[in-house]
Design an enzyme around this catalytic site. Structure first.
Site, mmCIF file in Angstrom:
data_model
loop_
_atom_site.group_PDB
_atom_site.id
_atom_site.type_symbol
_atom_site.label_atom_id
_atom_site.label_comp_id
_atom_site.label_asym_id
_atom_site.label_seq_id
_atom_site.Cartn_x
_atom_site.Cartn_y
_atom_site.Cartn_z
ATOM 1 C CD GLU A 101 -2.887 1.241 0.290
ATOM 2 O OE1 GLU A 101 -2.414 1.543 -0.817
ATOM 3 O OE2 GLU A 101 -4.112 1.204 0.516
ATOM 4 C CG ASP A 102 -0.795 4.730 -1.780
ATOM 5 O OD1 ASP A 102 -1.536 4.103 -0.986
ATOM 6 O OD2 ASP A 102 -1.243 5.538 -2.607
ATOM 7 C CG ASP B 31 -5.508 9.388 6.233
ATOM 8 O OD1 ASP B 31 -5.333 9.660 7.419
ATOM 9 O OD2 ASP B 31 -5.992 10.206 5.427
ATOM 10 N N GLY C 45 -7.049 4.037 7.930
ATOM 11 C CA GLY C 45 -7.029 2.575 7.973
ATOM 12 C C GLY C 45 -8.318 1.964 7.439
ATOM 13 C CB THR D 184 -8.652 1.920 2.127
ATOM 14 O OG1 THR D 184 -9.118 3.264 2.020
ATOM 15 C CG2 THR D 184 -8.627 1.273 0.766
ATOM 16 C CE LYS E 200 -1.647 11.452 5.655
ATOM 17 N NZ LYS E 200 -2.695 12.241 4.980
ATOM 18 C CG ASP F 88 -4.069 10.654 -6.872
ATOM 19 O OD1 ASP F 88 -4.003 9.930 -5.858
ATOM 20 O OD2 ASP F 88 -5.152 11.042 -7.352
ATOM 21 N NE ARG G 10 -2.193 8.418 -10.053
ATOM 22 C CZ ARG G 10 -2.853 7.991 -8.968
ATOM 23 N NH1 ARG G 10 -2.165 7.577 -7.927
ATOM 24 N NH2 ARG G 10 -4.168 7.991 -8.926
HETATM 25 P P1 5GP Z 1 -7.560 5.402 4.595
HETATM 26 O O1 5GP Z 1 -8.665 4.495 4.116
HETATM 27 O O2 5GP Z 1 -6.445 4.662 5.295
HETATM 28 O O3 5GP Z 1 -8.045 6.575 5.359
HETATM 29 O O4 5GP Z 1 -6.965 6.088 3.313
HETATM 30 C C1 5GP Z 1 -6.315 5.372 2.391
HETATM 31 C C2 5GP Z 1 -6.308 6.014 1.023
HETATM 32 O O5 5GP Z 1 -6.580 7.424 1.037
HETATM 33 C C3 5GP Z 1 -4.911 5.860 0.500
HETATM 34 O O6 5GP Z 1 -4.727 4.620 -0.122
HETATM 35 C C4 5GP Z 1 -4.817 7.032 -0.446
HETATM 36 O O7 5GP Z 1 -5.356 6.676 -1.688
HETATM 37 C C5 5GP Z 1 -5.671 8.105 0.192
HETATM 38 N N1 5GP Z 1 -4.836 9.026 1.021
HETATM 39 C C6 5GP Z 1 -4.835 9.166 2.370
HETATM 40 N N2 5GP Z 1 -3.949 10.092 2.763
HETATM 41 C C7 5GP Z 1 -3.351 10.555 1.628
HETATM 42 C C8 5GP Z 1 -2.317 11.514 1.377
HETATM 43 O O8 5GP Z 1 -1.730 12.166 2.259
HETATM 44 N N3 5GP Z 1 -1.987 11.702 0.062
HETATM 45 C C9 5GP Z 1 -2.577 11.025 -0.957
HETATM 46 N N4 5GP Z 1 -2.161 11.295 -2.206
HETATM 47 N N5 5GP Z 1 -3.537 10.098 -0.755
HETATM 48 C C10 5GP Z 1 -3.929 9.873 0.523
HETATM 49 MG MG MG Z 2 -4.106 3.809 -1.960
#
Ligand code: 5GP
Ligand code: MG
Length: 168
Positions: free
Chosen positions: A92-93, A96, A98, A100, A124, A152, A158
């Site tokens: 995973e990139d 945030d 969590g 997803t 994060k 992105d 990107r």
């Molecule tokens: P989560 O579900 O953990 O809150 O968020 C995951 C997804 O939100 C990541 O896979 C990404 O696509 C997007 N995301 C969350 N924070 C960032 C950020 O700081 N920059 C970018 N480009 N995408 C983010």
């Molecule tokens: Mg992602």
């Protein structure tokens, strides 16, 4: 835009992650499941930092499944059945909240992979707060919005080689 981690720093960390992952799996076959789109740059570098003769690579696009769309379930079934009995390393990139990854990992359980580990370039930590356990982490970051190295903002940036803070 402010550079958070330049390409040299990223390269070093990815090399270390590759060694950690190689040491962990050793001769055990596993699949690097690269989560699109954001992880495609990281994933491409990471797999080349892993030493293994039994590594397989696969891709999945998660963004459309991360909401509550019921259509996603059907698609996931086709996509995920092939991972039954496999050792999966999710690539995973950024984690945030969590949300997803926890959604996806719960879905994965239904298809009984042999094991599931997580490698994320960024976390994060203050926001995820342990919701998703990351086994191999690149960098802990604060609450900035980060782009570059595959990440992105509205599909742009990107291509930036460094990880940078997006500042409107
Ligand atoms: P989560 O579900 O953990 O809150 O968020 C995951 C997804 O939100 C990541 O896979 C990404 O696509 C997007 N995301 C969350 N924070 C960032 C950020 O700081 N920059 C970018 N480009 N995408 C983010
Ligand atoms: Mg992602």
């Amino acid at each position: 835009m402010k550079i958070l981690f330049d390409k040299k720093t990223i390269q070093k960390r990815v090399a270390q992650l590759g060694r950690e992952i190689s040491n962990y799996y050793k001769k055990t076959p596993f699949v690097c499941l690269i989560i699109l789109k954001g992880s495609f740059v990281f994933g491409a570098d990471l797999i080349r930092a892993i030493e293994s003769d039994s590594l397989e690579i696969d891709f999945i696009k998660l963004s459309s499944y991360s909401g509550r769309h019921s259509t996603g379930v059907v698609d996931l079934k086709d996509e995920l059945s092939k991972f039954r009995g496999k050792n999966l390393l999710l690539v995973e990139d950024i984690v945030d909240t969590g949300a997803t990854l926890s959604f996806f990992m719960k879905k994965l359980e239904e298809y009984s992979p042999a094991s599931v580990k997580v490698c994320s370039l960024l976390e994060k930590k203050e926001i995820n707060r342990g919701k998703v356990k990351i086994d191999f982490l690149g960098f802990d970051v604060g609450d900035d919005f980060i782009v570059g190295y595959g990440l992105d903002y509205n599909e742009k940036f990107r291509n930036i080689a460094d990880l940078v803070v997006y500042e409107g």
